[in-house]
Write a protein that holds these residues in place. Structure first.
Motif, PDB file in Angstrom:
ATOM      1  N   SER A  40       0.798  -1.223   0.000  1.00 20.84           N
ATOM      2  CA  SER A  40       0.000   0.000   0.000  1.00 20.84           C
ATOM      3  C   SER A  40       0.827   1.268   0.000  1.00 20.84           C
ATOM      4  N   LYS A  41       2.080   1.202   0.452  1.00 23.92           N
ATOM      5  CA  LYS A  41       2.847   2.454   0.539  1.00 23.92           C
ATOM      6  C   LYS A  41       3.232   2.991  -0.835  1.00 23.92           C
ATOM      7  N   ILE A  42       3.162   2.095  -1.867  1.00 21.29           N
ATOM      8  CA  ILE A  42       3.530   2.504  -3.220  1.00 21.29           C
ATOM      9  C   ILE A  42       2.601   3.619  -3.702  1.00 21.29           C
ATOM     10  N   ALA A  43       1.312   3.484  -3.387  1.00 20.27           N
ATOM     11  CA  ALA A  43       0.330   4.440  -3.893  1.00 20.27           C
ATOM     12  C   ALA A  43       0.425   5.783  -3.190  1.00 20.27           C
ATOM     13  N   GLY A  44       0.852   5.747  -1.938  1.00 22.11           N
ATOM     14  CA  GLY A  44       0.758   6.950  -1.124  1.00 22.11           C
ATOM     15  C   GLY A  44       1.823   8.006  -1.371  1.00 22.11           C
ATOM     16  N   ASP A  45       3.050   7.549  -1.597  1.00 23.34           N
ATOM     17  CA  ASP A  45       4.156   8.505  -1.606  1.00 23.34           C
ATOM     18  C   ASP A  45       4.593   8.876  -3.017  1.00 23.34           C
ATOM     19  N   GLU A  46       5.175  10.062  -3.094  1.00 19.87           N
ATOM     20  CA  GLU A  46       5.781  10.435  -4.371  1.00 19.87           C
ATOM     21  C   GLU A  46       7.104   9.682  -4.475  1.00 19.87           C
ATOM     22  N   ILE A  47       7.318   9.067  -5.635  1.00 21.06           N
ATOM     23  CA  ILE A  47       8.480   8.185  -5.749  1.00 21.06           C
ATOM     24  C   ILE A  47       9.684   8.947  -6.302  1.00 21.06           C
ATOM     25  N   GLN A  48      10.766   8.937  -5.534  1.00 23.06           N
ATOM     26  CA  GLN A  48      12.015   9.578  -5.962  1.00 23.06           C
ATOM     27  C   GLN A  48      12.845   8.560  -6.739  1.00 23.06           C
ATOM     28  N   LYS A  49      13.283   8.963  -7.930  1.00 20.75           N
ATOM     29  CA  LYS A  49      14.092   8.037  -8.729  1.00 20.75           C
ATOM     30  C   LYS A  49      15.567   8.413  -8.635  1.00 20.75           C
ATOM     31  N   GLU A  50      16.401   7.398  -8.788  1.00 23.43           N
ATOM     32  CA  GLU A  50      17.840   7.656  -8.806  1.00 23.43           C
ATOM     33  C   GLU A  50      18.500   6.615  -9.695  1.00 23.43           C
ATOM     34  N   LYS A  51      19.743   6.854 -10.073  1.00 26.90           N
ATOM     35  CA  LYS A  51      20.464   5.874 -10.889  1.00 26.90           C
ATOM     36  C   LYS A  51      20.873   4.720  -9.985  1.00 26.90           C
ATOM     37  N   ILE A  52      20.470   3.515 -10.369  1.00 30.40           N
ATOM     38  CA  ILE A  52      20.868   2.366  -9.547  1.00 30.40           C
ATOM     39  C   ILE A  52      21.420   1.255 -10.439  1.00 30.40           C
ATOM     40  N   LEU A  63      24.328  -6.546 -16.061  1.00 35.57           N
ATOM     41  CA  LEU A  63      23.058  -5.867 -15.785  1.00 35.57           C
ATOM     42  C   LEU A  63      23.244  -4.353 -15.889  1.00 35.57           C
ATOM     43  N   PRO A  64      22.222  -3.664 -16.366  1.00 34.70           N
ATOM     44  CA  PRO A  64      22.388  -2.224 -16.619  1.00 34.70           C
ATOM     45  C   PRO A  64      22.206  -1.364 -15.363  1.00 34.70           C
ATOM     46  N   THR A  65      22.600  -0.126 -15.504  1.00 34.53           N
ATOM     47  CA  THR A  65      22.272   0.885 -14.492  1.00 34.53           C
ATOM     48  C   THR A  65      20.975   1.543 -14.951  1.00 34.53           C
ATOM     49  N   ILE A  66      20.020   1.623 -14.049  1.00 35.79           N
ATOM     50  CA  ILE A  66      18.700   2.115 -14.450  1.00 35.79           C
ATOM     51  C   ILE A  66      18.271   3.287 -13.567  1.00 35.79           C
ATOM     52  N   LEU A  67      17.241   3.986 -14.044  1.00 36.93           N
ATOM     53  CA  LEU A  67      16.686   5.087 -13.255  1.00 36.93           C
ATOM     54  C   LEU A  67      15.404   4.589 -12.596  1.00 36.93           C
ATOM     55  N   PHE A  68      15.453   4.400 -11.290  1.00 36.28           N
ATOM     56  CA  PHE A  68      14.297   3.823 -10.604  1.00 36.28           C
ATOM     57  C   PHE A  68      14.407   4.160  -9.121  1.00 36.28           C
ATOM     58  N   ASN A  69      13.309   4.011  -8.409  1.00 39.94           N
ATOM     59  CA  ASN A  69      13.379   4.202  -6.963  1.00 39.94           C
ATOM     60  C   ASN A  69      14.101   3.001  -6.350  1.00 39.94           C
ATOM     61  N   ARG A  70      15.128   3.283  -5.571  1.00 36.96           N
ATOM     62  CA  ARG A  70      15.982   2.206  -5.066  1.00 36.96           C
ATOM     63  C   ARG A  70      15.202   1.219  -4.186  1.00 36.96           C
ATOM     64  N   ALA A  71      14.449   1.764  -3.225  1.00 38.56           N
ATOM     65  CA  ALA A  71      13.708   0.887  -2.293  1.00 38.56           C
ATOM     66  C   ALA A  71      12.703   0.013  -3.048  1.00 38.56           C
ATOM     67  N   SER A  72      12.090   0.599  -4.069  1.00 37.85           N
ATOM     68  CA  SER A  72      11.099  -0.161  -4.837  1.00 37.85           C
ATOM     69  C   SER A  72      11.769  -1.295  -5.614  1.00 37.85           C
ATOM     70  N   MET A  73      12.937  -1.000  -6.227  1.00 35.10           N
ATOM     71  CA  MET A  73      13.621  -2.053  -7.001  1.00 35.10           C
ATOM     72  C   MET A  73      14.144  -3.146  -6.068  1.00 35.10           C
ATOM     73  N   VAL A  74      14.598  -2.756  -4.884  1.00 37.43           N
ATOM     74  CA  VAL A  74      15.017  -3.771  -3.897  1.00 37.43           C
ATOM     75  C   VAL A  74      13.837  -4.689  -3.584  1.00 37.43           C
ATOM     76  N   GLN A  75      12.666  -4.073  -3.425  1.00 35.88           N
ATOM     77  CA  GLN A  75      11.446  -4.852  -3.122  1.00 35.88           C
ATOM     78  C   GLN A  75      11.127  -5.828  -4.263  1.00 35.88           C
ATOM     79  N   VAL A  76      11.235  -5.348  -5.511  1.00 35.67           N
ATOM     80  CA  VAL A  76      10.944  -6.195  -6.674  1.00 35.67           C
ATOM     81  C   VAL A  76      11.896  -7.390  -6.700  1.00 35.67           C
ATOM     82  N   ILE A  77      13.202  -7.102  -6.613  1.00 40.76           N
ATOM     83  CA  ILE A  77      14.209  -8.170  -6.685  1.00 40.76           C
ATOM     84  C   ILE A  77      14.063  -9.124  -5.486  1.00 40.76           C
ATOM     85  N   ARG A  78      13.849  -8.538  -4.307  1.00 43.03           N
ATOM     86  CA  ARG A  78      13.715  -9.364  -3.101  1.00 43.03           C
ATOM     87  C   ARG A  78      12.538 -10.336  -3.240  1.00 43.03           C
ATOM     88  N   ASN A  79      11.412  -9.819  -3.656  1.00 39.04           N
ATOM     89  CA  ASN A  79      10.218 -10.676  -3.764  1.00 39.04           C
ATOM     90  C   ASN A  79      10.402 -11.767  -4.812  1.00 39.04           C
TER      91      ASN A  79
END
Lengths: 303, 136
Positions: A151-163, A190-206
């Protein structure tokens, strides 16, 4: 509306000229229709065409566009309302899950105190009950954490960074102890991408956690590949697990859907969260799998 | 603009509202025909269903509905005609669409509103009647 007429052709065919000018009314009607299409394309549904009394094809197109505009407007209004309701529901889920964490932590604490105070015999009913309370509480905590992540994905504005995706996979594999349960092979750079770090960690972790959790092999083998497309990357995470039946492949991304009932600790939130994160960023995820032949999850990431 | 005609109708009962003429013949098919340049609103749709239901004694009958003279049908009216109330009054519906605007309205009605009862578009009353008389 501008109409280009070949003058040399008109000189040779004067009757065409008179017909062309007689058609100026039709030109205006067609011009109005073009304007209307332009406004509909710009999602402006306020315009209404006034058909003439001819009841001809042009009038029919005008009436059709009026109806189309009306229907599209209704759908947009409905979607906006649904989005608002969804947003409110996700905020409600987030708040509720957050508020439930504290009493659950108290229960865990109280169980520990009870264990210390009672010092129950390992064969006793008291010990068995305390163990069940602890297990159930852990399940509830996992569920609540999952709902919070979702649910936290919908609530916050997502900051992107190079990861760097290599770093993310290395970090998740080490911190979550996945390497003790699985062998991970990264086939491509694997490439360097522009994405929210915490969100990508969540994707890979899951995705990695999923591969390990449902593995039916002594050693779970996970392979990470990347395919470079013209405007995006396709990242694939495959495993040598039991595979997913075709009829379950669409359902696995739905919230609270559990297709493997042999895993009672599964909450049915992980893949829904992955999809939610990726779709929020207008990325896609899909699964390819055959029973007994492992599973490949592929997601896109814009360049 | 064509005036409502009595061709192929064997009236045993006739009623009219401001916008529609209703007739039911010995073939038990209810026929509706709008007057020229009719704009159908939700209110007109409800009134039409009410009158029709009274004429068929609230028993589902086939309907031959001539839309030729309709120049506009509101979204709410189309939804009403596609909905459950209309489906309990009529067993099947042949829509006669012999003008460009009525064809457009008919196609929108079938495509977007998806009426609950069997509904088809025809450009002639004969074809529509023939389909209504066939047993499913």
């Amino acid at each position: 509306m501008r109409i280009d007429i070949d003058n040399s052709y008109l000189a040779k065919n004067p009757e065409t000229k008179s017909v062309s000018f007689q058609d100026s009314e039709n030109s205006k009607r067609l011009g109005d229709i073009l304007d209307m299409i332009g406004r509909i394309a710009a999602l402006d549904f306020t315009a209404v065409l006034n058909p003439s009394s001819k009841n001809d094809v042009v009038d029919a197109i005008a009436v059709g566009l009026n109806m189309l505009s009306e229907e599209l407007n209704s759908n947009v209004v409905e979607k906006t309302k649904l989005d608002e309701v969804n947003c409110k529901l996700e905020r409600f889920a987030h708040t509720t899950a957050h508020d439930l964490k504290s009493p659950l932590n108290s229960i865990v604490g109280l169980v520990t105190i009870l264990e210390i105070a009672l010092k129950p015999d390992k064969d006793s009913e008291v010990h068995s009950c305390l163990l069940k309370i602890r297990e159930t509480t852990t399940q509830m905590k996992d569920l609540i954490s999952g709902i919070l992540d979702y649910s936290k994905i919908a609530g916050d504005e997502i900051q992107k960074e190079k990861i760097d995706l290599n770093e993310i996979i290395f970090e998740v594999s080490n911190l979550d102890g996945i390497l003790s349960r699985a062998k991970i092979e990264i086939i491509d750079i694997l490439p360097t991408i522009l994405f929210n770090r915490a969100s990508m960690v969540q994707v890979i972790r899951n995705l990695l956690d999923n591969a390990v959790k449902y593995s039916d092999k002594k050693m779970c083998l996970i392979t990470v590949r990347v395919k470079e497309m013209c405007d995006h990357y396709q990242v694939s995470i495959s495993d040598n697990g039991p595979g997913i039946a075709l009829e379950n492949q669409k359902r696995i991304f739905e919230l609270f859907t559990k297709v493997n009932l042999s895993k009672p600790d599964s909450q049915g939130i992980g893949l829904a969260t992955v999809r939610n994160i990726l779709e929020t960023e207008e990325e896609k995820i899909w699964v390819e799998s055959s029973l007994g032949e492992g599973t490949v999850f592929t997601f896109t990431i814009k360049k | 603009m064509k005036q409502p005609s009595a061709i192929f109708i064997f009236p045993s009962m006739l009623r009219e509202t401001k916008k529609i003429r209703f007739t039911i013949g010995s073939d038990n098919i209810l026929r509706t025909e709008c007057f020229p340049d009719t704009i159908m609103t939700l209110e007109d749709g409800r009134e039409s269903t009410k009158v029709s239901a009274e004429m068929v004694n609230h028993q589902p009958h086939p309907l031959l509905c001539d839309l030729t003279n309709v120049i506009k049908m509101t979204q709410e009216c189309r939804q009403h005609f596609a909905g459950p109330e209309h489906a309990t009054t009529f067993s099947k519906c042949a829509l006669i669409v012999s003008s460009p605007i009525s064809k457009m309205i008919g196609n929108f009605f079938l495509g977007l509103n998806k009426p609950l009862k069997p509904t088809k578009l025809f450009t002639s009353k004969e074809e529509g009647l023939s389909w209504l008389m066939t047993k499913d």
